[in-house]
Scaffold this active site. Sequence first.
Site, PDB file in Angstrom:
ATOM      1  N   LYS A  65       0.852  -1.214   0.000  1.00 21.01           N
ATOM      2  CA  LYS A  65       0.000   0.000   0.000  1.00 21.01           C
ATOM      3  C   LYS A  65       0.878   1.251   0.000  1.00 21.01           C
ATOM      4  CE  LYS A  65      -2.069  -1.088   3.961  1.00 21.01           C
ATOM      5  NZ  LYS A  65      -1.366  -2.361   4.276  1.00 21.01           N
ATOM      6  N   ARG A 116     -10.368   0.616   8.065  1.00 17.28           N
ATOM      7  CA  ARG A 116      -9.864  -0.719   8.374  1.00 17.28           C
ATOM      8  C   ARG A 116     -10.857  -1.557   9.164  1.00 17.28           C
ATOM      9  NH1 ARG A 116      -3.834   0.059   8.143  1.00 17.28           N
ATOM     10  NH2 ARG A 116      -2.933  -1.818   8.960  1.00 17.28           N
ATOM     11  N   ARG A 131      11.792  -6.719   5.456  1.00 15.44           N
ATOM     12  CA  ARG A 131      11.797  -5.287   5.796  1.00 15.44           C
ATOM     13  C   ARG A 131      12.272  -5.069   7.226  1.00 15.44           C
ATOM     14  NH1 ARG A 131       6.297  -1.937   5.561  1.00 15.44           N
ATOM     15  NH2 ARG A 131       6.007  -2.958   7.563  1.00 15.44           N
ATOM     16  N   ARG A 137      10.928  -1.500  12.000  1.00 20.66           N
ATOM     17  CA  ARG A 137       9.617  -1.111  12.534  1.00 20.66           C
ATOM     18  C   ARG A 137       9.245  -2.050  13.681  1.00 20.66           C
ATOM     19  NH1 ARG A 137       4.734  -0.033   8.327  1.00 20.66           N
ATOM     20  NH2 ARG A 137       3.538  -1.285   9.795  1.00 20.66           N
ATOM     21  N   ARG A 166      -1.177  -9.112  13.105  1.00 19.99           N
ATOM     22  CA  ARG A 166      -1.676  -8.103  12.142  1.00 19.99           C
ATOM     23  C   ARG A 166      -2.437  -8.788  11.005  1.00 19.99           C
ATOM     24  NH1 ARG A 166       3.932  -5.599  10.955  1.00 19.99           N
ATOM     25  NH2 ARG A 166       2.926  -4.430   9.273  1.00 19.99           N
TER      26      ARG A 166
HETATM   27  P1  AP5 Z   1       4.772  -1.636   1.940  1.00 20.91           P
HETATM   28  O1  AP5 Z   1       4.579  -0.763   0.749  1.00 20.91           O
HETATM   29  O2  AP5 Z   1       5.382  -1.047   3.145  1.00 20.91           O
HETATM   30  O3  AP5 Z   1       3.407  -2.369   2.321  1.00 20.91           O
HETATM   31  P2  AP5 Z   1       2.196  -1.859   3.198  1.00 20.91           P
HETATM   32  O4  AP5 Z   1       0.981  -2.493   2.631  1.00 20.91           O
HETATM   33  O5  AP5 Z   1       2.224  -0.380   3.319  1.00 20.91           O
HETATM   34  O6  AP5 Z   1       2.598  -2.576   4.564  1.00 20.91           O
HETATM   35  P3  AP5 Z   1       2.531  -2.033   6.057  1.00 20.91           P
HETATM   36  O7  AP5 Z   1       3.385  -2.951   6.859  1.00 20.91           O
HETATM   37  O8  AP5 Z   1       2.797  -0.590   6.131  1.00 20.91           O
HETATM   38  O9  AP5 Z   1       1.013  -2.332   6.338  1.00 20.91           O
HETATM   39  P4  AP5 Z   1       0.206  -2.249   7.654  1.00 20.91           P
HETATM   40  O10 AP5 Z   1      -1.179  -2.161   7.161  1.00 20.91           O
HETATM   41  O11 AP5 Z   1       0.503  -3.357   8.585  1.00 20.91           O
HETATM   42  O12 AP5 Z   1       0.805  -0.971   8.375  1.00 20.91           O
HETATM   43  P5  AP5 Z   1       0.217   0.471   8.653  1.00 20.91           P
HETATM   44  O13 AP5 Z   1       1.375   1.364   8.799  1.00 20.91           O
HETATM   45  O14 AP5 Z   1      -0.861   0.834   7.735  1.00 20.91           O
HETATM   46  O15 AP5 Z   1       5.631  -2.903   1.455  1.00 20.91           O
HETATM   47  C1  AP5 Z   1       6.041  -3.891   2.384  1.00 20.91           C
HETATM   48  C2  AP5 Z   1       7.419  -4.422   1.961  1.00 20.91           C
HETATM   49  O16 AP5 Z   1       7.268  -5.117   0.740  1.00 20.91           O
HETATM   50  C3  AP5 Z   1       8.438  -3.306   1.713  1.00 20.91           C
HETATM   51  O17 AP5 Z   1       9.699  -3.755   2.124  1.00 20.91           O
HETATM   52  C4  AP5 Z   1       8.389  -3.114   0.177  1.00 20.91           C
HETATM   53  O18 AP5 Z   1       9.604  -2.665  -0.333  1.00 20.91           O
HETATM   54  C5  AP5 Z   1       8.053  -4.517  -0.291  1.00 20.91           C
HETATM   55  N1  AP5 Z   1       7.217  -4.511  -1.506  1.00 20.91           N
HETATM   56  C6  AP5 Z   1       6.210  -3.657  -1.809  1.00 20.91           C
HETATM   57  N2  AP5 Z   1       5.666  -3.964  -3.000  1.00 20.91           N
HETATM   58  C7  AP5 Z   1       6.335  -5.068  -3.450  1.00 20.91           C
HETATM   59  C8  AP5 Z   1       6.235  -5.861  -4.631  1.00 20.91           C
HETATM   60  N3  AP5 Z   1       5.315  -5.599  -5.570  1.00 20.91           N
HETATM   61  N4  AP5 Z   1       7.087  -6.913  -4.757  1.00 20.91           N
HETATM   62  C9  AP5 Z   1       7.999  -7.200  -3.792  1.00 20.91           C
HETATM   63  N5  AP5 Z   1       8.177  -6.477  -2.647  1.00 20.91           N
HETATM   64  C10 AP5 Z   1       7.337  -5.415  -2.483  1.00 20.91           C
HETATM   65  O19 AP5 Z   1      -0.448   0.237  10.098  1.00 20.91           O
HETATM   66  C11 AP5 Z   1       0.361  -0.098  11.208  1.00 20.91           C
HETATM   67  C12 AP5 Z   1      -0.492  -0.225  12.440  1.00 20.91           C
HETATM   68  O20 AP5 Z   1      -1.106   1.034  12.732  1.00 20.91           O
HETATM   69  C13 AP5 Z   1      -1.663  -1.208  12.354  1.00 20.91           C
HETATM   70  O21 AP5 Z   1      -1.269  -2.548  12.653  1.00 20.91           O
HETATM   71  C14 AP5 Z   1      -2.601  -0.645  13.416  1.00 20.91           C
HETATM   72  O22 AP5 Z   1      -2.151  -0.982  14.695  1.00 20.91           O
HETATM   73  C15 AP5 Z   1      -2.426   0.858  13.225  1.00 20.91           C
HETATM   74  N6  AP5 Z   1      -3.387   1.429  12.270  1.00 20.91           N
HETATM   75  C16 AP5 Z   1      -3.096   1.935  11.043  1.00 20.91           C
HETATM   76  N7  AP5 Z   1      -4.194   2.351  10.422  1.00 20.91           N
HETATM   77  C17 AP5 Z   1      -5.216   2.092  11.269  1.00 20.91           C
HETATM   78  C18 AP5 Z   1      -6.621   2.275  11.194  1.00 20.91           C
HETATM   79  N8  AP5 Z   1      -7.209   2.806  10.096  1.00 20.91           N
HETATM   80  N9  AP5 Z   1      -7.374   1.901  12.257  1.00 20.91           N
HETATM   81  C19 AP5 Z   1      -6.814   1.374  13.371  1.00 20.91           C
HETATM   82  N10 AP5 Z   1      -5.480   1.166  13.498  1.00 20.91           N
HETATM   83  C20 AP5 Z   1      -4.700   1.520  12.453  1.00 20.91           C
HETATM   84 MG    MG Z   2       2.399   0.968   4.918  1.00 22.53          MG
END
Ligand code: AP5
Ligand code: MG
Length: 184
Positions: free
Chosen positions: A13, A88, A127, A133, A144
């Site tokens: 994402k 979410r 990662r 992280r 997660r």
């Molecule tokens: P990346 O682009 O970082 O993927 P991502 O989907 O953004 O993954 P996140 O780990 O950020 O998702 P998340 O939903 O757990 O975290 P968030 O910060 O939103 O890519 C991942 C890796 O893969 C990277 O190394 C990248 O280089 C690689 N990659 C990407 N594309 C690729 C491809 N095509 N091929 C190969 N490799 C690739 O949320 C974190 C926490 O915050 C949650 O757990 C929750 O506690 C809280 N939170 C966030 N939003 C909310 C909400 N709306 N409500 C409640 N709690 C929330």
């Molecule tokens: Mg992310």
Amino acid sequence: MLIVFIGPPGAGKGTQCRRLVELFDIPHLSTGEMLRAVMEQDTALSRYVASYINAGKLAPDHLVMRIVSQKIKSPDCAKGALFDGFPRTMVQAQMLDDLLTELKRPLDVVLELRVPDEVLITRLLKRAKIDGRADDNDSTIRERLRVFHEQTKPLVQYYGAQGKLRSVDGTESELDVLATLCPL
Ligand code: AP5
Ligand code: MG
């Protein structure tokens, strides 16, 4: 233009949003990034947020909605926004619908990135070695993913029924995924 990005942890994402904001010139609103920014302070709120994120649980809906509704009403978002990882939960999705109805700004499209769990775990453990992280460790990643399937996946059906969903295979290379997303 208002776009929602749904996908499990590690689906890409953030990676895709960083490319799309350059093309569309609208802000990237990652609720994960916003919550991590709150965690960097040394306050009761930051410890409260960390207790959820570091355990792989979702932060409370009311807190996330407060942050998002302030942002979306700001002048930066006059042309639109790209929501990364929000909504979410069903409650967040319904609250977003209410907010956008009040603002008379309908959601344009909901993009879903589909990637199998085993690929996600491999990506996130990789990662973990680079970014450090706090929630990228084996047990928190699994929690997660469990939370995603239980609380976020139902949004796919919700937005499908609204005719707004576009599902994309997120296992292709970053550029191939971008090319599939681009004819928005
Ligand atoms: P990346 O682009 O970082 O993927 P991502 O989907 O953004 O993954 P996140 O780990 O950020 O998702 P998340 O939903 O757990 O975290 P968030 O910060 O939103 O890519 C991942 C890796 O893969 C990277 O190394 C990248 O280089 C690689 N990659 C990407 N594309 C690729 C491809 N095509 N091929 C190969 N490799 C690739 O949320 C974190 C926490 O915050 C949650 O757990 C929750 O506690 C809280 N939170 C966030 N939003 C909310 C909400 N709306 N409500 C409640 N709690 C929330
Ligand atoms: Mg992310």
